[in-house]
Design a protein around this motif. Structure first.
Motif, mmCIF file in Angstrom:
data_model
loop_
_atom_site.group_PDB
_atom_site.id
_atom_site.type_symbol
_atom_site.label_atom_id
_atom_site.label_comp_id
_atom_site.label_asym_id
_atom_site.label_seq_id
_atom_site.Cartn_x
_atom_site.Cartn_y
_atom_site.Cartn_z
ATOM 1 N N PHE A 37 -2.567 11.850 -6.081
ATOM 2 C CA PHE A 37 -1.119 11.458 -6.388
ATOM 3 C C PHE A 37 -0.093 11.899 -5.259
ATOM 4 N N ILE A 38 -0.493 13.029 -4.703
ATOM 5 C CA ILE A 38 0.284 13.677 -3.488
ATOM 6 C C ILE A 38 0.095 12.876 -2.322
ATOM 7 N N LEU A 39 -1.323 12.549 -2.186
ATOM 8 C CA LEU A 39 -1.488 11.803 -0.905
ATOM 9 C C LEU A 39 -0.986 10.304 -1.196
ATOM 10 N N MET A 40 -0.767 9.867 -2.266
ATOM 11 C CA MET A 40 -0.266 8.571 -2.558
ATOM 12 C C MET A 40 1.086 8.385 -2.449
ATOM 13 N N SER A 41 1.952 9.541 -2.365
ATOM 14 C CA SER A 41 3.316 9.673 -2.503
ATOM 15 C C SER A 41 4.027 9.238 -0.947
ATOM 16 N N GLY A 42 5.215 8.872 -0.756
ATOM 17 C CA GLY A 42 6.012 8.746 0.540
ATOM 18 C C GLY A 42 5.576 7.350 0.843
ATOM 19 N N GLY A 43 6.017 7.266 2.214
ATOM 20 C CA GLY A 43 5.958 6.140 2.798
ATOM 21 C C GLY A 43 7.247 5.097 2.762
ATOM 22 N N GLY A 44 8.085 5.706 2.103
ATOM 23 C CA GLY A 44 9.505 4.814 2.019
ATOM 24 C C GLY A 44 10.436 4.708 3.234
ATOM 25 N N SER A 45 11.073 4.135 2.907
ATOM 26 C CA SER A 45 12.095 3.882 4.407
ATOM 27 C C SER A 45 13.570 4.456 3.711
ATOM 28 N N ASP A 46 14.193 5.140 4.680
ATOM 29 C CA ASP A 46 15.606 5.502 4.532
ATOM 30 C C ASP A 46 16.558 4.153 4.479
ATOM 31 N N ASP A 47 16.215 3.064 5.239
ATOM 32 C CA ASP A 47 16.929 2.025 5.375
ATOM 33 C C ASP A 47 16.341 0.932 4.375
ATOM 34 N N PRO A 48 16.835 0.156 3.233
ATOM 35 C CA PRO A 48 16.016 -0.518 2.660
ATOM 36 C C PRO A 48 16.114 -2.173 3.491
ATOM 37 N N ILE A 55 3.303 2.320 4.566
ATOM 38 C CA ILE A 55 2.961 2.080 3.245
ATOM 39 C C ILE A 55 1.615 1.649 3.050
ATOM 40 N N TYR A 56 0.937 0.926 3.747
ATOM 41 C CA TYR A 56 -0.244 0.321 3.591
ATOM 42 C C TYR A 56 -1.351 0.950 4.644
ATOM 43 N N ASN A 57 -1.218 2.228 5.070
ATOM 44 C CA ASN A 57 -2.299 2.757 5.753
ATOM 45 C C ASN A 57 -3.296 3.183 4.958
ATOM 46 N N PHE A 58 -4.524 3.707 5.546
ATOM 47 C CA PHE A 58 -5.733 4.153 4.497
ATOM 48 C C PHE A 58 -5.438 5.263 3.721
ATOM 49 N N ARG A 60 -2.895 5.915 1.646
ATOM 50 C CA ARG A 60 -2.443 5.457 0.633
ATOM 51 C C ARG A 60 -3.162 4.163 -0.105
ATOM 52 N N ILE A 61 -3.860 3.583 0.606
ATOM 53 C CA ILE A 61 -4.618 2.521 -0.056
ATOM 54 C C ILE A 61 -5.937 2.650 -0.460
ATOM 55 N N LYS A 62 -6.618 3.533 0.252
ATOM 56 C CA LYS A 62 -8.148 3.706 0.039
ATOM 57 C C LYS A 62 -8.507 5.177 -0.548
ATOM 58 N N LEU A 63 -7.900 6.085 0.351
ATOM 59 C CA LEU A 63 -8.399 7.519 -0.252
ATOM 60 C C LEU A 63 -7.668 8.246 -1.206
ATOM 61 N N ALA A 64 -6.452 7.732 -1.457
ATOM 62 C CA ALA A 64 -5.590 8.347 -2.565
ATOM 63 C C ALA A 64 -6.172 7.912 -4.035
ATOM 64 N N PRO A 65 -6.477 6.489 -3.820
ATOM 65 C CA PRO A 65 -6.938 6.039 -5.349
ATOM 66 C C PRO A 65 -8.529 6.326 -5.690
#
Length: 87
Positions: A37-48, A55-58, A60-65
């Motif tokens: 869950f720690i590795l899955m967090s972050g990746g957001g943007s300050d400007d919406p 957010i779609y890097n390895f 967050r998508i593969k390793l953390a789950p």
């Protein structure tokens, strides 16, 4: 004349449901889940209005789950483990 007190020998010995080996695997599983869950967090943007493709890097998508699923598998194993079997 009064009630006879029971000695500690007369009382049934209270045991935990799980043994040390079970708890070791449980804490290991919790560690894997927390790390996932720690590795899955972050990746957001300050400007919406700006898209951040990180957010779609390895990580967050593969390793953390995968780490979370390994942790859940360890939890199931820890619950089903019978430490008295190999004594």
């Amino acid at each position: 004349m009064g009630k006879k007190q029971k000695n500690s020998k007369d009382r049934p010995r209270q045991e935990f449901i799980f043994q040390r080996k079970n708890y070791l695997f449980m804490f290991l599983g919790i560690g894997f889940i927390a790390l996932g869950f720690i590795l899955m967090s972050g990746g957001g943007s300050d400007d919406p209005t700006v898209f951040n493709p990180d957010i779609y890097n390895f990580r967050r998508i593969k390793l953390a789950p995968t780490l979370v699923l390994i942790g859940l598998g360890l939890e199931v194993y820890a619950i089903l483990l019978n430490p008295h079997k190999n004594k």
